[in-house]
Design an enzyme around this catalytic site. Sequence first.
Site, mmCIF file in Angstrom:
data_model
loop_
_atom_site.group_PDB
_atom_site.id
_atom_site.type_symbol
_atom_site.label_atom_id
_atom_site.label_comp_id
_atom_site.label_asym_id
_atom_site.label_seq_id
_atom_site.Cartn_x
_atom_site.Cartn_y
_atom_site.Cartn_z
ATOM 1 C CG HIS A 124 -1.822 1.183 1.315
ATOM 2 N ND1 HIS A 124 -3.155 1.048 1.617
ATOM 3 C CD2 HIS A 124 -1.630 2.502 1.128
ATOM 4 C CE1 HIS A 124 -3.736 2.233 1.606
ATOM 5 N NE2 HIS A 124 -2.820 3.141 1.312
ATOM 6 C CG HIS A 164 -0.808 7.150 -0.894
ATOM 7 N ND1 HIS A 164 -2.037 7.341 -1.476
ATOM 8 C CD2 HIS A 164 -1.041 6.456 0.256
ATOM 9 C CE1 HIS A 164 -2.984 6.790 -0.720
ATOM 10 N NE2 HIS A 164 -2.403 6.248 0.340
ATOM 11 C CE LYS A 219 -7.982 2.375 -0.719
ATOM 12 N NZ LYS A 219 -6.770 2.605 0.033
ATOM 13 C CG HIS A 232 -9.844 4.307 3.612
ATOM 14 N ND1 HIS A 232 -8.646 4.971 3.735
ATOM 15 C CD2 HIS A 232 -10.607 4.723 4.659
ATOM 16 C CE1 HIS A 232 -8.689 5.762 4.793
ATOM 17 N NE2 HIS A 232 -9.874 5.639 5.366
ATOM 18 C CG HIS A 263 -4.820 2.078 5.973
ATOM 19 N ND1 HIS A 263 -6.157 1.998 6.250
ATOM 20 C CD2 HIS A 263 -4.720 2.783 4.836
ATOM 21 C CE1 HIS A 263 -6.823 2.623 5.314
ATOM 22 N NE2 HIS A 263 -5.989 3.109 4.438
ATOM 23 C CG ASP A 291 -1.606 4.787 4.044
ATOM 24 O OD1 ASP A 291 -1.648 5.239 2.888
ATOM 25 O OD2 ASP A 291 -2.436 5.099 4.920
HETATM 26 O O1 DOR Z 1 -3.288 9.214 5.909
HETATM 27 C C1 DOR Z 1 -3.698 8.953 4.787
HETATM 28 N N1 DOR Z 1 -3.205 9.552 3.689
HETATM 29 N N2 DOR Z 1 -4.690 8.068 4.661
HETATM 30 C C2 DOR Z 1 -5.287 7.834 3.492
HETATM 31 O O2 DOR Z 1 -6.177 7.029 3.441
HETATM 32 C C3 DOR Z 1 -4.910 8.607 2.282
HETATM 33 C C4 DOR Z 1 -3.535 9.091 2.392
HETATM 34 C C5 DOR Z 1 -3.198 10.133 1.359
HETATM 35 O O3 DOR Z 1 -3.487 9.925 0.177
HETATM 36 O O4 DOR Z 1 -2.632 11.155 1.719
HETATM 37 ZN ZN ZN Z 2 -3.344 5.097 1.750
#
Ligand code: DOR
Ligand code: ZN
Length: 345
Positions: free
Chosen positions: A14, A16, A100, A137, A175, A248
């Site tokens: 997971h 970003h 997702k 999520h 998460h 995450d």
């Molecule tokens: O803390 C987080 N940041 N939780 C999420 O679900 C999204 C993520 C983000 O994209 O910044």
């Molecule tokens: Zn995330």
Amino acid sequence: MTQSLILRRPDDWHLHLRDGAMLEAVLPESARHFARAIIMPNLVPPVVTAHDARAYRDRIMAALPEGMDFTPLMTLYLTEQTDPDDVADAHASGLVSAVKLYPAGATTNSASGVRDFDKVRGVLDKMAEIGLPLCVHGEVTDADIDIFDREAVFIDRVLDPIRRATPGLRVVMEHVTTSDAVDYVTSQPQDLAATITTHHLVINRNHILAGGIRPHYYCLPVAKRETHRRALRAAATSGDARFFLGTDSAPHTDALKESACGCAGCFTAPNTLSILAHVFEEEGALSRLEGFTSLHGPAFYGLPANEARITLTKGDPVPYPSRIETGDGPVTVFDPGFALHWRVT
Ligand code: DOR
Ligand code: ZN
């Protein structure tokens, strides 16, 4: 005596990576240590179709520095308009590894997510049929549900009903932050796994709020009380293959974090493995670290574990930068609050 540990190269289930200048800056931080990662689709606009996912994968590969070896495992962002056949085609061609689900309004860039779960029934049925996992999520968005209860309520009101209505649907509860989620996962005989982040193994809600508000510890789902952190540590270090690493790691610029309305997300990509080795050592579970970082995830996703190895060596404190520079501005690296002695080589 030097202590060292050889692990199969880890994967991040997971992650970003964002886009543009941010992507360029953060991608090497993951690619340095991780072979593969499940890439979150919550861009603006989101990665909704197979066409979007192909274009995003190309941008990621174009941003990967020469000589680095990294495979992005793409995901599609589920909307009420998602076409089951587009999803099936994207899966059949090997382009996407998961879909997702963001409940609309649950977190960063989730406005296009799902409000009415009946509207995604056709996609979920198709996914169950073809064996494509759904990454979830898991938080309800109702204003009247306390933010610290949103994960537990989601399990009862949304997740369990969806799974009952869709036999065979393979789900990753992402998460997880509560003992409720850990208990739910371990109570289910099949088709359910969970990712756990690095930061949720380290912080509880006091880290965010006691003695001043610390925006770099704010993420979603928000860290809960200490009993929950302990349950997460127990699950992560248990050896149970239903739990695996999904960092995450979610970079936002300092300007967006240190604000009257700060963004959610902890940027843990650079120092995650050093932190995890520290945590697993504290729990007397170093022998189970490889399962969590490198074996359980591939097994759930039906992929081979990586053949390459990394070495973790314990010694003098390992310096990590407190922030990295990006074309969009500085991004603060997660501070675990203790010195890190495990170095990745
Ligand atoms: O803390 C987080 N940041 N939780 C999420 O679900 C999204 C993520 C983000 O994209 O910044
Ligand atoms: Zn995330």
